[in-house]
Design a protein around this motif. Structure first.
Motif, short mmCIF file in Angstrom:
data_model
loop_
_atom_site.label_atom_id
_atom_site.label_comp_id
_atom_site.label_asym_id
_atom_site.label_seq_id
_atom_site.Cartn_x
_atom_site.Cartn_y
_atom_site.Cartn_z
N PRO A 1 32.68 -3.16 51.03
CA PRO A 1 31.22 -3.06 51.08
C PRO A 1 30.73 -1.65 51.39
N GLY B 1 26.71 -6.23 50.89
CA GLY B 1 27.46 -6.88 51.96
C GLY B 1 27.61 -6.06 53.23
N ASP C 1 26.29 -5.96 56.11
CA ASP C 1 25.37 -6.79 56.88
C ASP C 1 25.60 -6.71 58.38
#
Length: 673
Positions: free
Chosen positions: A522, A617, A619
């Motif tokens: 990511p 992603g 996050d």
């Protein structure tokens, strides 16, 4: 005190030296029964243990001696007499007004010239006829135009010009003083003869300490300018590391060997740890594979530089340091033997003074705040985060070595051209020794940088040997003899490196490996998307390593500050992030006005960075707040600028390609724990 090859010209016959020995013996000198004067094609006239001597001579053997009465020095020129000793002028009477008005060295030089002019009538004729004559000398001051071609690109031409100008000025002053004194025969004291006499004294004279047993200490100190010629004792050839001593008695000066020497073996002198430049400049010869070879480095330090300020601070703390005019900036041969047992591998090739000075010059501001200054050294201490200056210093050394190698190769005579005389032969030896020294030093410097770039292999003995084999495999055949390449390997393996752990330099894409495995993809996706979008509005981004690194640094630091992500991060990453935040306070950030930073800030101030993060992603930063705003991006740019190291890209290509250039590779320094 010259090389064997220098003795093969006219006047250097075995017969002439045999007559010299007989003269020395008639004056009260000695030659040990185990010793003879010999001559051969490779060593010229030399002394050796007799081949039929029944056993090796042992240490503390006095092999020869010269009586005080045959020494030649300033004390002969002034006709010095005391209750212990009398030094005769032997027919050369220099005006007292001249002696009083010139330096001790010049009085001695003109006295030697006068003795030479006496020819066969002179007291020292048996000695002077065995010396290299004016047409035989091979120091660079006697090089012809074609000979000079062989030393272009080295430090010799500049050193020769400086010496020539100094000697020329001294000669003119002396001639003026002699003319004022009405000295007879002045026209015979030519510049060529002065050049010869000055060279003989600089190449053959001994320290005045050899007269210490018959002279007051104040008259034979090293700062008196007195030099002493010792007939016969200056006959042995130079051998680096030969164990020999000159011992002064009340009636003579003896040469004592301090090592066992077998029958038929040469008995050598030792001029000290002279490098090939000193040997060529002062003595007119060089040694292939000289173990005590080294190259002097001139840093060209500007008055307002960090290093100059550190030196000024050192003098303030230790005022006596103002008298120390010599910087010990050297690159040593990998054979150099005079090292302490605990000398670090890098310091065994690059002198500590040179290495520490380069670290100060190329350190960032946070490292310079930690400079330690003592009377003997200035350095940046070994501590977490301070490896940046060490790697930056090594990179600068590599660039200097590559530039010097390229210059030597570009200035060399055509490859098919062969030396035509002794001067050119020695000049080629000197040039080849410089290339070998530089190339070996480059292998050592790039080895440490290779380790700093290694993120895959471990640090076991087998890992190290595998990496070293890979490193040395880049060196094509013909650059080194097997012995030299083996010595490079030994030097690397036998000593501990300043770099304690591998993998402290990261290229841009490698920085994501600092994240946990599940965060790496990511993180890369986020950066690639940012790069793709930002490149449209910030076209200069692709050509600015600092800006590219700053974007990744911003992500990594934000990750390290995230309470959500932090428990899952490697200790190396969290310690580095905490270190950066502490060393570069965000509260002190001032947003700069550069066009690149302004464009990047405008891009970052939009929601692009954050929306892309949620899409790919990333996050784990929801609890951090803004981490790509102008302030944090400016902060990251400052960090990237300070912590980046520009290293040579494929540096060993200099050993495989013609004119490879000096491409640079930007890496970010991330210390190991």
């Amino acid at each position: 005190m010259v090389s064997s090859a220098d003795r093969q010209g006219s006047g250097h016959s075995l017969e002439a030296h045999t007559e010299l020995v007989n003269w020395i013996l008639s004056q009260g000198g000695s030659l040990n029964d185990c010793v003879r004067v010999a001559q051969d094609a490779s060593r010229g006239v030399h002394i050796q243990v007799k081949a039929d001597w029944p056993h090796p001579i042992s240490p503390e053997t006095r092999v020869l001696s010269a009586p005080m009465g045959v020494t030649m020095s300033y004390f002969n020129a002034i006709g010095f007499q005391s209750s212990q000793i009398s030094f005769s002028r032997h027919g050369v009477e220099l005006p007292q007004a001249f002696i009083d008005s010139v330096a001790v060295e010049e009085t001695t030089t003109f006295f030697l010239m006068g003795q030479y002019l006496r020819g066969a009538e002179g007291f020292w004729y048996p000695y002077l006829r065995t010396l290299p004559q004016p047409g035989d000398l091979t120091t660079p001051l006697f090089f012809g135009e074609e000979d000079v071609d062989w030393i272009q690109g080295t430090g010799i031409p500049e050193a020769s010009v400086q010496r020539y100008e100094i000697w020329d000025e001294r000669y003119e002053q002396c001639m003026s003083k002699l003319e004022e004194a009405g000295f007879d025969g002045l026209e015979d004291y030519t510049w060529d003869l002065y050049l010869w006499a000055s060279t003989i004294i600089s190449s053959r004279a001994f320290s005045p300490k050899v007269l210490s047993s018959v002279m007051e200490a104040s008259k034979v100190g090293e700062d008196t300018g007195v030099s002493v010629l010792l007939p016969l004792i200056d006959l042995p050839n130079h051998r680096p590391l030969a164990k020999v001593e000159w011992r002064a008695g009340t009636s003579d000066v003896g040469m004592v060997v301090l090592e066992e020497i077998g029958p038929g073996q040469e008995i050598s002198n030792n001029y000290g740890p002279r490098n090939n430049e000193q040997l060529l400049m002062n003595y007119g010869f060089c040694l292939p594979n000289n173990p005590t070879d080294y190259r002097v480095i001139k840093l060209g330090v500007k008055p307002d530089s960090h290093l100059s300020r550190a030196k000024s601070r050192q003098i303030e703390m230790f005022p006596d340091m103002s008298n120390n005019k010599e910087d010990h900036y050297y690159i040593f041969s990998v054979y150099y033997p005079l090292l302490g047992p605990n000398t670090a591998m890098e310091h065994s090739v690059f002198s500590p003074a040179l290495f520490n000075s380069l670290m100060i010059m190329h350190a960032n501001d946070r490292e310079r705040k930690q400079i330690e200054i003592s009377e003997s050294s200035m350095s940046i201490p070994s501590a977490y985060g301070n490896g940046h200056s060490m790697l930056a210093a090594l990179s600068q050394i590599c660039f200097e070595l590559i530039s010097h190698i390229m210059m030597l190769q570009a200035s060399a005579p055509e490859r098919q051209r062969q030396p035509e005389n002794l001067k050119q032969t020695f000049a080629q030896i000197y040039r080849d020794s410089l290339l070998t020294l530089d190339k070996a030093a480059l292998i050592v410097a790039t080895w440490t940088l290779k380790r700093a770039r290694e993120h895959q292999k471990g640090e076991t003995w087998e890992d190290v040997k595998t990496m070293l084999n890979e490193h040395l495999a880049q060196v094509s055949e013909g650059h080194f003899s097997p012995e030299t390449l083996s010595r490079v390997r030994v030097r690397i393996l036998e000593r501990e490196s300043l770099l304690k752990r591998n993998g402290e330099l990261f290229r841009l894409g490698e920085l994501f490996s600092l994240l946990p495995v599940d965060m790496q993809a990511p993180g890369r996706d986020w950066f690639n998307n940012i790069l793709a979008q930002a490149s449209q509005s910030v076209p200069a981004l692709q050509t600015s390593p600092q800006a590219l690194f700053s974007i990744v640094v911003a992500l990594l630091v934000a990750t390290g500050r995230s309470q959500q992500a932090r428990p899952h991060l490697p200790a190396r990453l969290t310690q580095w992030v905490d270190f950066l935040v502490e060393q570069y306070p965000v509260s002190e950030v001032i947003v700069e006005e550069s066009e690149l930073l302004s464009q990047l800030n405008n891009f970052a101030d939009t929601d692009n960075a954050y929306s892309i993060a949620s899409q790919v992603g990333v996050d784990w930063l929801s609890d951090v707040g803004e981490w790509m705003n102008s302030k944090w991006l400016t902060w990251a740019m400052n960090v990237a600028d300070s912590e980046m190291v520009l290293i040579p890209h494929e540096p060993l290509q200099i050993l495989a390609a013609e004119n490879p250039g000096l491409p640079k590779l930007g890496c970010l320094y991330v210390p190991q724990i």
